[in-house]
Design a protein around this motif. Structure first.
Motif, short mmCIF file in Angstrom:
data_model
loop_
_atom_site.label_atom_id
_atom_site.label_comp_id
_atom_site.label_asym_id
_atom_site.label_seq_id
_atom_site.Cartn_x
_atom_site.Cartn_y
_atom_site.Cartn_z
N ILE A 112 -54.59 6.00 45.18
CA ILE A 112 -55.56 5.08 45.80
C ILE A 112 -55.85 3.91 44.86
O ILE A 112 -55.90 2.75 45.28
CB ILE A 112 -56.85 5.82 46.22
CG1 ILE A 112 -56.57 6.73 47.42
CG2 ILE A 112 -57.98 4.84 46.54
CD1 ILE A 112 -57.70 7.69 47.76
N ASP A 113 -56.03 4.22 43.58
CA ASP A 113 -56.30 3.16 42.60
C ASP A 113 -55.14 2.16 42.54
O ASP A 113 -55.36 0.96 42.40
CB ASP A 113 -56.54 3.74 41.21
CG ASP A 113 -57.90 4.41 41.08
OD1 ASP A 113 -58.77 4.20 41.95
OD2 ASP A 113 -58.08 5.18 40.11
N LEU A 114 -53.92 2.65 42.65
CA LEU A 114 -52.75 1.78 42.61
C LEU A 114 -52.43 1.13 43.96
O LEU A 114 -51.63 0.21 44.04
CB LEU A 114 -51.51 2.56 42.16
CG LEU A 114 -51.50 3.08 40.73
CD1 LEU A 114 -50.21 3.85 40.47
CD2 LEU A 114 -51.64 1.95 39.73
N VAL A 141 -46.06 13.47 49.30
CA VAL A 141 -47.13 12.47 49.32
C VAL A 141 -46.94 11.57 50.54
O VAL A 141 -45.83 11.45 51.06
CB VAL A 141 -47.17 11.62 48.03
CG1 VAL A 141 -47.47 12.48 46.81
CG2 VAL A 141 -45.89 10.84 47.84
N ALA A 142 -48.02 10.94 50.95
CA ALA A 142 -47.97 9.99 52.09
C ALA A 142 -49.26 9.20 52.10
O ALA A 142 -50.22 9.54 51.40
CB ALA A 142 -47.80 10.75 53.41
N ILE A 177 -57.59 12.25 50.91
CA ILE A 177 -58.73 11.39 50.60
C ILE A 177 -58.60 10.08 51.38
O ILE A 177 -57.53 9.47 51.41
CB ILE A 177 -58.78 11.04 49.09
CG1 ILE A 177 -58.72 12.30 48.22
CG2 ILE A 177 -59.97 10.16 48.76
CD1 ILE A 177 -59.95 13.12 48.19
N GLU A 178 -59.70 9.65 51.96
CA GLU A 178 -59.73 8.35 52.62
C GLU A 178 -60.08 7.28 51.59
O GLU A 178 -61.09 7.39 50.88
CB GLU A 178 -60.75 8.32 53.76
CG GLU A 178 -60.74 7.03 54.54
CD GLU A 178 -61.69 7.03 55.73
OE1 GLU A 178 -62.13 5.93 56.12
OE2 GLU A 178 -61.98 8.12 56.27
N TYR A 185 -54.82 8.88 52.12
CA TYR A 185 -53.74 9.20 51.18
C TYR A 185 -53.64 10.72 51.09
O TYR A 185 -54.65 11.42 51.09
CB TYR A 185 -54.04 8.63 49.80
CG TYR A 185 -53.81 7.14 49.69
CD1 TYR A 185 -52.73 6.63 48.97
CD2 TYR A 185 -54.69 6.23 50.28
CE1 TYR A 185 -52.53 5.27 48.86
CE2 TYR A 185 -54.50 4.86 50.17
CZ TYR A 185 -53.41 4.39 49.45
OH TYR A 185 -53.21 3.04 49.34
N PHE A 186 -52.40 11.20 50.98
CA PHE A 186 -52.14 12.63 50.99
C PHE A 186 -51.28 13.04 49.79
O PHE A 186 -50.27 12.39 49.50
CB PHE A 186 -51.34 13.03 52.24
CG PHE A 186 -51.97 12.64 53.54
CD1 PHE A 186 -52.77 13.54 54.24
CD2 PHE A 186 -51.75 11.39 54.09
CE1 PHE A 186 -53.34 13.18 55.46
CE2 PHE A 186 -52.31 11.02 55.30
CZ PHE A 186 -53.11 11.92 55.99
#
Length: 193
Positions: A112-114, A141-142, A177-178, A185-186
């Motif tokens: 998420i940060d990236l 991941v997705a 996490i949204e 993000y998964f």
């Protein structure tokens, strides 16, 4: 070594001056001594301190991170993955709500940060789980899928992701996490005990 190759390559056999063996050996010894002195003077001095630091990786993780995942969606993903596994004659995965999920959440926050998906530092997650008894570890991941069904369908239609879903694993942890922009993000970690 390069110095000697360059030095001797400037002469070809037709134009090479005639040296007798003792003169050539003295030239070679002098060149070698000059190189040793040059390397000694340039690579070491009293003013240069070489500090060698041992680095040790830290594979610990805050287990409270596991609470940050969207467990409602994670449970839906696990249910859909297990339906697929069962349809293939495979045993269902058990939910890991401790280490694997803490590592997954940590990685999801990193993505998420990236603002991009990746498998950066997978070796840390893998080693952390292996230190706790995992035999093998995998990861999917997705991002951007609004439902569990859509992300699982995307993974099933991707050979690499499908290999993890159908892999020889026993447990799975989740980082769902949204992000502030509304995209989900998964990270799904798989491991075998």
């Amino acid at each position: 070594m390069y110095f000697f190759v360059s030095f001797f390559s400037i002469f070809d056999s037709a134009s090479c001056p005639k040296f007798d063996a003792p003169v050539l050996m003295n030239l070679l010894k002098t060149s070698l001594l000059a190189m040793v002195l040059f390397c000694t003077v340039t690579s070491c001095s009293k003013d240069t301190d070489v500090i060698v630091e041992e680095t040790t990786e830290d594979y610990t993780i805050d287990l409270n991170l596991a609470n940050e995942t969207d467990w409602e969606m994670a449970d839906e993903i696990l249910s859909l993955v297990n339906e697929h596994r069962t349809s293939q004659g495979l045993t269902p995965l058990k939910r890991d709500q401790q280490y694997a999920s803490a590592y997954a959440v940590d990685h999801t926050f990193y993505m998420i940060d990236l603002e991009e998906i990746n498998h950066d530092h997978f070796d840390v997650r893998k080693k952390g789980l292996k230190d706790r008894g995992a035999k093998i570890v995998g990861e999917n991941v997705a991002f951007g899928y609004p439902t569990a069904e859509e992300v699982v369908n995307a993974w099933i239609n991707s050979p690499g992701h499908l290999a993890n879903i159908e892999g020889n694993f026993t447990h799975s942890g989740f980082g769902v996490i949204e992000a502030p922009d509304g995209r989900v993000y998964f990270t799904q970690l798989f491991y075998k005990k």
